[in-house]
Each structure stands twice: as C-alpha cells, then as structure tokens.
Design a protein around this motif. Structure first.
Motif, PDB file in Angstrom:
ATOM      1  N   PHE A   9       0.864  -1.186   0.000  1.00  0.00           N
ATOM      2  CA  PHE A   9       0.000   0.000   0.000  1.00  0.00           C
ATOM      3  C   PHE A   9       0.893   1.227   0.000  1.00  0.00           C
ATOM      4  O   PHE A   9       1.619   1.486   0.960  1.00  0.00           O
ATOM      5  N   GLN A  10       0.887   1.972  -1.100  1.00  0.00           N
ATOM      6  CA  GLN A  10       1.701   3.178  -1.223  1.00  0.00           C
ATOM      7  C   GLN A  10       0.829   4.316  -1.737  1.00  0.00           C
ATOM      8  O   GLN A  10       0.066   4.135  -2.687  1.00  0.00           O
ATOM      9  N   MET A  11       0.933   5.455  -1.077  1.00  0.00           N
ATOM     10  CA  MET A  11       0.182   6.610  -1.545  1.00  0.00           C
ATOM     11  C   MET A  11       0.923   7.887  -1.185  1.00  0.00           C
ATOM     12  O   MET A  11       1.659   7.947  -0.207  1.00  0.00           O
ATOM     13  N   GLU A  12       0.739   8.893  -2.026  1.00  0.00           N
ATOM     14  CA  GLU A  12       1.247  10.233  -1.784  1.00  0.00           C
ATOM     15  C   GLU A  12       0.102  11.196  -2.009  1.00  0.00           C
ATOM     16  O   GLU A  12      -0.474  11.242  -3.098  1.00  0.00           O
ATOM     17  N   GLY A  13      -0.240  11.959  -0.993  1.00  0.00           N
ATOM     18  CA  GLY A  13      -1.343  12.898  -1.095  1.00  0.00           C
ATOM     19  C   GLY A  13      -0.928  14.208  -1.747  1.00  0.00           C
ATOM     20  O   GLY A  13       0.133  14.320  -2.370  1.00  0.00           O
ATOM     21  N   VAL A  14      -1.762  15.198  -1.585  1.00  0.00           N
ATOM     22  CA  VAL A  14      -1.531  16.473  -2.280  1.00  0.00           C
ATOM     23  C   VAL A  14      -0.349  17.237  -1.703  1.00  0.00           C
ATOM     24  O   VAL A  14       0.244  18.076  -2.376  1.00  0.00           O
ATOM     25  N   ALA A  15       0.006  16.969  -0.429  1.00  0.00           N
ATOM     26  CA  ALA A  15       1.122  17.662   0.201  1.00  0.00           C
ATOM     27  C   ALA A  15       1.534  16.870   1.435  1.00  0.00           C
ATOM     28  O   ALA A  15       0.780  16.029   1.933  1.00  0.00           O
ATOM     29  N   ALA A  16       2.741  17.144   1.927  1.00  0.00           N
ATOM     30  CA  ALA A  16       3.234  16.411   3.093  1.00  0.00           C
ATOM     31  C   ALA A  16       2.335  16.623   4.307  1.00  0.00           C
ATOM     32  O   ALA A  16       2.119  15.703   5.111  1.00  0.00           O
ATOM     33  N   ASP A  17       1.797  17.842   4.447  1.00  0.00           N
ATOM     34  CA  ASP A  17       0.932  18.119   5.601  1.00  0.00           C
ATOM     35  C   ASP A  17      -0.537  17.815   5.296  1.00  0.00           C
ATOM     36  O   ASP A  17      -1.393  18.002   6.163  1.00  0.00           O
ATOM     37  N   HIS A  18      -0.853  17.389   4.080  1.00  0.00           N
ATOM     38  CA  HIS A  18      -2.204  16.954   3.722  1.00  0.00           C
ATOM     39  C   HIS A  18      -2.070  15.669   2.900  1.00  0.00           C
ATOM     40  O   HIS A  18      -2.417  15.626   1.722  1.00  0.00           O
ATOM     41  N   ASN A  19      -1.528  14.647   3.553  1.00  0.00           N
ATOM     42  CA  ASN A  19      -1.199  13.406   2.854  1.00  0.00           C
ATOM     43  C   ASN A  19      -2.438  12.529   2.708  1.00  0.00           C
ATOM     44  O   ASN A  19      -2.554  11.459   3.313  1.00  0.00           O
ATOM     45  N   GLU A  20      -3.382  13.015   1.904  1.00  0.00           N
ATOM     46  CA  GLU A  20      -4.636  12.305   1.688  1.00  0.00           C
ATOM     47  C   GLU A  20      -5.060  12.483   0.228  1.00  0.00           C
ATOM     48  O   GLU A  20      -4.613  13.396  -0.460  1.00  0.00           O
ATOM     49  N   ILE A  21      -5.938  11.583  -0.212  1.00  0.00           N
ATOM     50  CA  ILE A  21      -6.535  11.661  -1.543  1.00  0.00           C
ATOM     51  C   ILE A  21      -8.025  11.412  -1.401  1.00  0.00           C
ATOM     52  O   ILE A  21      -8.431  10.474  -0.706  1.00  0.00           O
ATOM     53  N   TYR A  22      -8.835  12.242  -2.045  1.00  0.00           N
ATOM     54  CA  TYR A  22     -10.291  12.085  -2.038  1.00  0.00           C
ATOM     55  C   TYR A  22     -10.751  11.854  -3.481  1.00  0.00           C
ATOM     56  O   TYR A  22     -10.477  12.677  -4.357  1.00  0.00           O
ATOM     57  N   LEU A  23     -11.470  10.753  -3.695  1.00  0.00           N
ATOM     58  CA  LEU A  23     -11.958  10.400  -5.029  1.00  0.00           C
ATOM     59  C   LEU A  23     -13.456  10.125  -4.972  1.00  0.00           C
ATOM     60  O   LEU A  23     -13.931   9.460  -4.051  1.00  0.00           O
ATOM     61  N   GLU A  24     -14.187  10.623  -5.960  1.00  0.00           N
ATOM     62  CA  GLU A  24     -15.595  10.259  -6.101  1.00  0.00           C
ATOM     63  C   GLU A  24     -15.696   9.128  -7.118  1.00  0.00           C
ATOM     64  O   GLU A  24     -15.111   9.204  -8.204  1.00  0.00           O
ATOM     65  N   LEU A  25     -16.431   8.069  -6.762  1.00  0.00           N
ATOM     66  CA  LEU A  25     -16.549   6.932  -7.668  1.00  0.00           C
ATOM     67  C   LEU A  25     -17.914   6.282  -7.532  1.00  0.00           C
ATOM     68  O   LEU A  25     -18.683   6.579  -6.608  1.00  0.00           O
ATOM     69  N   THR A  26     -18.199   5.384  -8.472  1.00  0.00           N
ATOM     70  CA  THR A  26     -19.399   4.548  -8.422  1.00  0.00           C
ATOM     71  C   THR A  26     -18.994   3.195  -7.853  1.00  0.00           C
ATOM     72  O   THR A  26     -18.296   2.427  -8.536  1.00  0.00           O
ATOM     73  N   PRO A  27     -19.370   2.870  -6.617  1.00  0.00           N
ATOM     74  CA  PRO A  27     -18.873   1.634  -5.998  1.00  0.00           C
ATOM     75  C   PRO A  27     -19.293   0.369  -6.729  1.00  0.00           C
ATOM     76  O   PRO A  27     -18.600  -0.647  -6.656  1.00  0.00           O
ATOM     77  N   GLU A  28     -20.418   0.419  -7.459  1.00  0.00           N
ATOM     78  CA  GLU A  28     -20.844  -0.757  -8.219  1.00  0.00           C
ATOM     79  C   GLU A  28     -19.788  -1.139  -9.258  1.00  0.00           C
ATOM     80  O   GLU A  28     -19.575  -2.329  -9.524  1.00  0.00           O
ATOM     81  N   ASN A  29     -19.111  -0.152  -9.840  1.00  0.00           N
ATOM     82  CA  ASN A  29     -18.055  -0.448 -10.805  1.00  0.00           C
ATOM     83  C   ASN A  29     -16.894  -1.197 -10.153  1.00  0.00           C
ATOM     84  O   ASN A  29     -16.357  -2.154 -10.713  1.00  0.00           O
ATOM     85  N   LEU A  30     -16.501  -0.762  -8.962  1.00  0.00           N
ATOM     86  CA  LEU A  30     -15.430  -1.450  -8.240  1.00  0.00           C
ATOM     87  C   LEU A  30     -15.877  -2.837  -7.804  1.00  0.00           C
ATOM     88  O   LEU A  30     -15.104  -3.799  -7.872  1.00  0.00           O
ATOM     89  N   SER A  31     -17.124  -2.963  -7.406  1.00  0.00           N
ATOM     90  CA  SER A  31     -17.660  -4.269  -7.014  1.00  0.00           C
ATOM     91  C   SER A  31     -17.624  -5.250  -8.182  1.00  0.00           C
ATOM     92  O   SER A  31     -17.224  -6.413  -8.026  1.00  0.00           O
ATOM     93  N   ARG A  32     -18.022  -4.779  -9.364  1.00  0.00           N
ATOM     94  CA  ARG A  32     -18.012  -5.658 -10.543  1.00  0.00           C
ATOM     95  C   ARG A  32     -16.590  -6.087 -10.912  1.00  0.00           C
ATOM     96  O   ARG A  32     -16.365  -7.229 -11.310  1.00  0.00           O
ATOM     97  N   ALA A  33     -15.649  -5.173 -10.783  1.00  0.00           N
ATOM     98  CA  ALA A  33     -14.259  -5.519 -11.087  1.00  0.00           C
ATOM     99  C   ALA A  33     -13.746  -6.607 -10.141  1.00  0.00           C
ATOM    100  O   ALA A  33     -13.056  -7.542 -10.558  1.00  0.00           O
ATOM    101  N   LEU A  34     -14.094  -6.495  -8.868  1.00  0.00           N
ATOM    102  CA  LEU A  34     -13.604  -7.464  -7.886  1.00  0.00           C
ATOM    103  C   LEU A  34     -14.286  -8.822  -8.026  1.00  0.00           C
ATOM    104  O   LEU A  34     -13.751  -9.835  -7.573  1.00  0.00           O
TER     105      LEU A  34
END
Length: 329
Positions: A112-137
């Motif tokens: 698990f590797q991630m880099e957010g928008v900045a060192a002091d805001h090390n997060e990522i926010y994404l809007e998605l359709t969970p049904e698409n991820l469910s179908r992929a899995l």
C-alpha cells in the motif's frame, strides 16, 4: 493476453492488447495533479497503488465493497497512509442518509503506497461509483493477486488489474479502468468524520438476519417504521396504518456503555430505564441497510435521537460501518 474493460462513466476507451502476454504487470506511475488547484498546492501530484495477494483478505475487501455498492450509487473514497474510508454525505436535513465506512489498510493489503496532495495533507479524495469497483472485484474471486492503481491517461481512473491462475506459464491479467473524480482540497471539509449524535438511547441490535426478516415482512404493509428502545435492553419495531398495527418486541439486548468527551458517562444514562426513545424512519432505507450489508459484524448497535435520527453502527475486527437514517416528519 490482457483485456481492458471500461465501465460506463466519463471516459471512452479503445481496446488494448498487451504486447507480451507473459509479462508481469508493471505499469509506470502516473502522477495525478490535484483537481481545481487544490487550495493553493500548485497542482501537487498524487499517487496511489496497492496490492492484495491473500485470498481471505481479498474476499473480505470484496464483501465491504459489495456492501457499499448496495448502500450508495456514488460515494467518496478517502485514502490516507493507514486507512481507507468510503463516505456518503447526503444531507440528512433533506431526508438523505449518510454513511461512514472505515478500514485499516494493513488488514487487507499486502502492499500500500500513496502520496497525497502535500506532506501536511497526505490524503486523496476520489468520487466513484462503488458498483463499478464491485463488478471488477467479482472477476477476482480466485485471483493470484489484485493490484489497484490511480492513473491519469485519458481521465482519472482506478485501474484494477486481476492476475488469474493459468495452466500455462503465461499470466492471465484482466484490467478494469474505473472512472473517478478527484475532489479538491477546498471541498474536503464536506467529508469530515460524523460526530456521534447526542442520543437518547443506545442499544445492541438483535441478530441482523432476524431483524431483516421482520422488516421485509413489515415493508409490504407500510412505507415507514418506528424504532423505539430503552435503557433496559428492550427494542420494538412498529408499523401503524389505518388498517393494521404490528409490533415486534425484542428483550435483553443490552445497552453499550458510552462515555462523553470529558470521560464521564453519557447523559443518556440519566434517563428512566423504561422510558422509550423513538424515531419513525423510511422502512426502505432500513431494509436497504439490512439486506445490503455483507460485513457480518461481531457487534451491531443503534443510537436513537428521539424524532430526529437513528444512527446504526456495525463493527467487525477489520471494518466499522456507520449509517445515519433521518427521522420522518
């Protein structure tokens, strides 16, 4: 052979065939600039990739995603270094439900590797359709490994690569590209963790299968249901119409101990033990939660704020799911 599947969304995609069928999956990283300027970060790049190898962890993660897909058409995926969150923030004041699902990434992912928008805001926010991820899995039920990566070729996508077992030495890899929208930092406050409401009664729920069966029968008789409970471990599910009145009683459920922020017991403990707190809610929204959940919680409870909201909490060792259903007027 590597196959790509594009779920319906904001992008179009041309079929792509990998030039080396036996090659290991090792795509280059695609740095993703923060959407909308991100509140002054100067277009900071974001990166995310993760890998699941353990089949039990993969099945558990799939169950969580399936649950989210049945509870929300779209949601926000929040990524931090240690946790993932699936968030639904419909306005409760307007009759919408809210959801907060929290997972510790170490309990699911081998990498698990991630880099957010900045060192002091090390997060990522994404809007998605969970049904698409469910179908992929669903294509990964017997996979050797699943890799998830944030890409930005034709548009922002979560690329889910499923390595399937093969009788030959060549790998079979199926790749799904799931469109996402990057949420800029200036909007992050809209997705803050919900406060536990100052409830009147908190009570453990009966077996969810039993509760689901009761609610499904009641759904045929009424559009709304009254949930009432007290501090003596008693809960009732009621429907009342011009033609029929039906009540199901549950006893000896137990009441979880709560402490306020200053360490003292919750003010709810000062209530008369027999006094019922109640809220009338949309029965379809309750049925959706009971029918959709695949978390299989070890503990399930609800907090009732009289005539305002019912707050459900499902707890598993790897997952916590909070679900808020507002009371009907």
């Amino acid at each position: 052979m590597q196959k790509r599947k594009m779920f319906p969304g904001v992008c179009s995609w041309q079929p792509y065939i990998h030039s080396a069928p036996g090659a290991a999956w090792a795509p280059p990283w695609a740095a993703l600039p923060e959407a909308g300027g991100g509140g002054g970060t100067g277009g900071a790049a974001m990166r995310f990739r993760a890998k699941i190898v353990d089949l039990a962890c993969l099945n558990n993660f799939s169950r969580v995603v399936n649950t989210i897909a049945r509870l929300a058409k779209t949601c926000t995926l929040r990524l931090t270094a240690g946790k993932l969150y699936f968030i639904l923030c419909d306005k409760v004041a307007n009759g919408g439900v809210s959801m907060w699902c929290e997972l510790c990434q170490g309990n699911f992912f081998d990498e698990f590797q991630m880099e957010g928008v900045a060192a002091d805001h090390n997060e990522i926010y994404l809007e998605l359709t969970p049904e698409n991820l469910s179908r992929a899995l669903k294509t990964a039920q017997s996979a050797k490994a699943v890799k998830i990566k944030l890409t930005n070729k034709h548009c922002p996508c979560l690329k889910v690569s499923v390595e399937l077992p093969s009788l030959s030495s060549s790998s079979r890899i199926v790749t799904h590209d799931i469109p996402v929208k990057v949420i800029p930092r200036r909007l992050w406050n809209d997705f803050r963790e919900p406060r536990v409401p100052d409830f009147d009664v908190s009570i453990y729920l009966p077996a969810l299968k039993t509760m689901k069966s009761v609610v499904e029968r009641m759904k045929n008789l009424s559009h709304s249901i009254v949930i009432e409970a007290n501090l003596n471990g008693e809960m009732n599910l009621k429907i009342e119409t011009d033609l029929v009145s039906v009540t199901t009683h549950f006893k000896n459920l137990g009441n979880p101990p709560w402490a306020s922020e200053d360490g003292c017991q919750s003010s709810a403990q000062d209530r008369d033990l027999e006094s019922m707190a109640e809220a009338r809610i949309d029965i379809k929204k309750l049925q959706q939660l009971l029918a959709g959940q695949q978390v299989n919680p070890t503990k399930a409870l609800c907090n009732i704020v009289s005539k305002r909201i019912v707050h459900f909490i499902l707890l598993h060792e790897d997952v916590s799911l909070q679900y808020f259903i507002p009371a009907l007027a």
